[in-house]
Design an enzyme around this catalytic site. Structure first.
Site, PDB file in Angstrom:
ATOM      1  N   GLN A 179      -4.877  -0.370  -5.128  1.00  0.00           N
ATOM      2  CA  GLN A 179      -5.415  -1.544  -5.824  1.00  0.00           C
ATOM      3  C   GLN A 179      -6.146  -1.172  -7.112  1.00  0.00           C
ATOM      4  OE1 GLN A 179      -7.203  -4.584  -3.351  1.00  0.00           O
ATOM      5  NE2 GLN A 179      -8.551  -5.241  -5.001  1.00  0.00           N
ATOM      6  N   CYS A 219      -2.970  -2.519   5.957  1.00  0.00           N
ATOM      7  CA  CYS A 219      -3.219  -1.208   6.560  1.00  0.00           C
ATOM      8  C   CYS A 219      -4.617  -1.139   7.155  1.00  0.00           C
ATOM      9  CB  CYS A 219      -3.015  -0.090   5.544  1.00  0.00           C
ATOM     10  SG  CYS A 219      -4.078  -0.189   4.106  1.00  0.00           S
ATOM     11  N   HIS A 262      -5.735  -5.900   2.744  1.00  0.00           N
ATOM     12  CA  HIS A 262      -4.827  -4.778   2.966  1.00  0.00           C
ATOM     13  C   HIS A 262      -4.435  -4.755   4.444  1.00  0.00           C
ATOM     14  CE1 HIS A 262      -5.654  -2.449  -0.900  1.00  0.00           C
ATOM     15  NE2 HIS A 262      -6.421  -3.515  -0.975  1.00  0.00           N
ATOM     16  N   CYS A 308       0.837  -1.191   0.000  1.00  0.00           N
ATOM     17  CA  CYS A 308       0.000   0.000   0.000  1.00  0.00           C
ATOM     18  C   CYS A 308       0.878   1.250   0.000  1.00  0.00           C
ATOM     19  CB  CYS A 308      -0.895  -0.032   1.237  1.00  0.00           C
ATOM     20  SG  CYS A 308      -1.534   1.559   1.761  1.00  0.00           S
ATOM     21  N   GLU A 309       0.617   2.179  -0.917  1.00  0.00           N
ATOM     22  CA  GLU A 309       1.477   3.354  -0.999  1.00  0.00           C
ATOM     23  C   GLU A 309       1.183   4.377   0.099  1.00  0.00           C
ATOM     24  OE1 GLU A 309      -0.600   6.421  -4.166  1.00  0.00           O
ATOM     25  OE2 GLU A 309       0.684   4.863  -4.969  1.00  0.00           O
ATOM     26  N   HIS A 310       0.112   4.172   0.862  1.00  0.00           N
ATOM     27  CA  HIS A 310      -0.222   5.112   1.934  1.00  0.00           C
ATOM     28  C   HIS A 310       0.485   4.776   3.242  1.00  0.00           C
ATOM     29  CE1 HIS A 310      -4.053   5.328  -0.608  1.00  0.00           C
ATOM     30  NE2 HIS A 310      -3.288   6.348  -0.923  1.00  0.00           N
ATOM     31  N   HIS A 311       0.753   3.485   3.481  1.00  0.00           N
ATOM     32  CA  HIS A 311       1.399   3.080   4.730  1.00  0.00           C
ATOM     33  C   HIS A 311       2.577   2.133   4.519  1.00  0.00           C
ATOM     34  CE1 HIS A 311      -2.793   4.163   5.903  1.00  0.00           C
ATOM     35  NE2 HIS A 311      -2.166   4.750   6.896  1.00  0.00           N
TER      36      HIS A 311
END
Length: 216
Positions: A150, A180, A178, A109-112
């Site tokens: 995704q 996250c 995910h 995940c590019e956020h976490h």
């Protein structure tokens, strides 16, 4: 921007393009140079966490971490690592559905920067070209091994296969968990996310449902 506003951006899956956001100078450094720089910065992170880097178990971690990021987890960022999609003339004149399912998704995940794990299912109806089945798996693996959303992953796989096969008649479904979601925040251990992208004949519900029954 406040911490709450930053979190809200991530939860909203905001994006501006189907392309992974990269700087223009993203590949000016060699892999070894990147590993050296990431090693230095991750060592500082471990220090700030209070870890004793003189301990035998931890002393090599910054290098292992950096090498893993550059060579393994995010090798798909570099276009030089894109697999060659060998296609062949459709000599048999096969015009029915071809399905490659349960392809492993091992992404982040590019956020976490936490894992996204699951399966991809891909179908297409060939026209003049067919593709080696292992090439589909390799393409999924390539796009998965970069910081991802995704929805974007689904679209990137679809567009590349449509270009390689010279047909719009491609469908991609991804089911993934995910971490996250499951290991932080709401900590929901059982939920998963499904995304679907398609074109050509799969815009027709009957054709789409034929594929979906195959992967059910």
């Amino acid at each position: 921007m406040t911490e709450k506003e930053i979190d809200a951006l991530g939860d909203g899956h905001i994006g501006t393009s189907i392309d992974t956001p990269l700087r223009v100078d993203a590949f000016l450094k060699s892999d070894d140079e990147k590993i050296e720089a990431i090693q230095y910065h991750f060592k500082a992170i471990m220090h700030e966490l209070g870890l004793d880097l003189s301990d035998d178990s931890l002393s090599g971690t910054p290098y292992r971490f950096a090498k893993m990021y550059v060579k393994e987890l995010f090798y798909g960022l570099n276009p030089k690592n894109r697999p060659k999609l060998s296609t062949f003339n459709n000599k048999y004149g096969y015009k029915k559905l071809i399905v490659e399912q349960d392809i492993t998704i091992d992404s982040s995940c590019e956020h976490h920067f936490l894992p996204i794990i699951g399966k991809a299912h891909i179908g297409y109806i060939p026209k003049d070209k067919v593709i080696g089945l292992s090439k589909i798996n390799r393409l999924v693996d390539y796009y998965a091994h970069r910081p991802q959303v995704q929805e974007r992953l689904c679209i990137q796989i679809l567009k590349d296969l449509q270009d390689a096969l010279q047909t719009e008649d491609v469908i991609v479904v991804i089911n993934a968990k995910h971490l996250c979601v499951s290991s932080r925040g709401i900590k929901d251990k059982s939920s998963f996310t499904t995304t679907m992208e398609y074109g050509g004949c799969f815009d027709n519900a009957e054709e789409r449902n034929t594929f979906l029954r195959q992967i059910d």
